[in-house]
Design a protein around this motif. Structure first.
Motif, mmCIF file in Angstrom:
data_model
loop_
_atom_site.group_PDB
_atom_site.id
_atom_site.type_symbol
_atom_site.label_atom_id
_atom_site.label_comp_id
_atom_site.label_asym_id
_atom_site.label_seq_id
_atom_site.Cartn_x
_atom_site.Cartn_y
_atom_site.Cartn_z
ATOM 1 N N ALA A 1 0.947 -1.198 -0.079
ATOM 2 C CA ALA A 1 -0.046 -0.125 0.066
ATOM 3 C C ALA A 1 0.988 1.122 -0.048
ATOM 4 N N ASN A 2 0.368 2.157 -0.744
ATOM 5 C CA ASN A 2 0.947 3.469 -0.590
ATOM 6 C C ASN A 2 0.021 4.321 0.601
ATOM 7 N N ILE A 3 0.844 5.054 1.319
ATOM 8 C CA ILE A 3 -0.024 5.707 2.649
ATOM 9 C C ILE A 3 -0.207 7.280 1.834
ATOM 10 N N THR A 4 -1.457 7.440 1.397
ATOM 11 C CA THR A 4 -1.455 8.553 0.553
ATOM 12 C C THR A 4 -1.678 9.893 1.406
ATOM 13 N N GLY A 5 -0.731 10.503 1.000
ATOM 14 C CA GLY A 5 -0.616 11.853 1.733
ATOM 15 C C GLY A 5 0.570 11.844 2.943
ATOM 16 N N GLY A 6 1.103 10.819 2.999
ATOM 17 C CA GLY A 6 2.299 10.824 3.921
ATOM 18 C C GLY A 6 2.331 11.146 5.163
ATOM 19 N N ILE A 7 3.386 11.392 5.630
ATOM 20 C CA ILE A 7 3.592 12.018 6.776
ATOM 21 C C ILE A 7 2.801 13.063 7.463
#
Length: 114
Positions: free
Chosen positions: A94-100
């Motif tokens: 998965a890509n954590i959309t919006g990041g940290i």
């Protein structure tokens, strides 16, 4: 296939993606100075930090049988890493959309934004 998950939905993704025996991983691909500026705390997952530029030489540090959610500042680097992992035998990515930045806004306001 790469899933796109907002930080607030991450625990649900882990529950759906992780077999009972495999603990999920958040792979933070940011640079060391970024980790010093803002970092997440591992809660219900393992946290592994490998800068994006080092991933190819350090790929053996990750287990392709474990679900991996990739994290960067806003989601662009982590998407490239997630694609790389998917092409290298990782099935649950998965890509954590919006990041940290989104993590700070949605899940933990104590994490500094930069």
């Amino acid at each position: 296939m790469i899933d796109h998950v907002r930080p607030a939905q991450l625990s649900d993704w882990f529950a759906a993606a992780a077999p009972q025996s495999a603990r999920a991983v958040v792979l933070d691909v940011r640079e060391p100075w970024e980790l010093q500026t803002a970092s997440v705390t591992a809660q219900g997952f393992d946290l592994v930090s490998i800068p994006m530029g080092e991933l190819q030489s350090r790929l053996t540090e990750l287990d392709p049988a474990r679900p991996v959610a990739c994290l960067c500042h806003h989601g662009a680097r982590s998407l490239r890493v997630a694609t790389f992992l998917a092409h290298n035998g990782f099935e649950q990515v998965a890509n954590i959309t919006g990041g940290i930045d989104a993590w700070s806004l949605e899940s933990d306001p104590a994490i500094p934004r930069y």
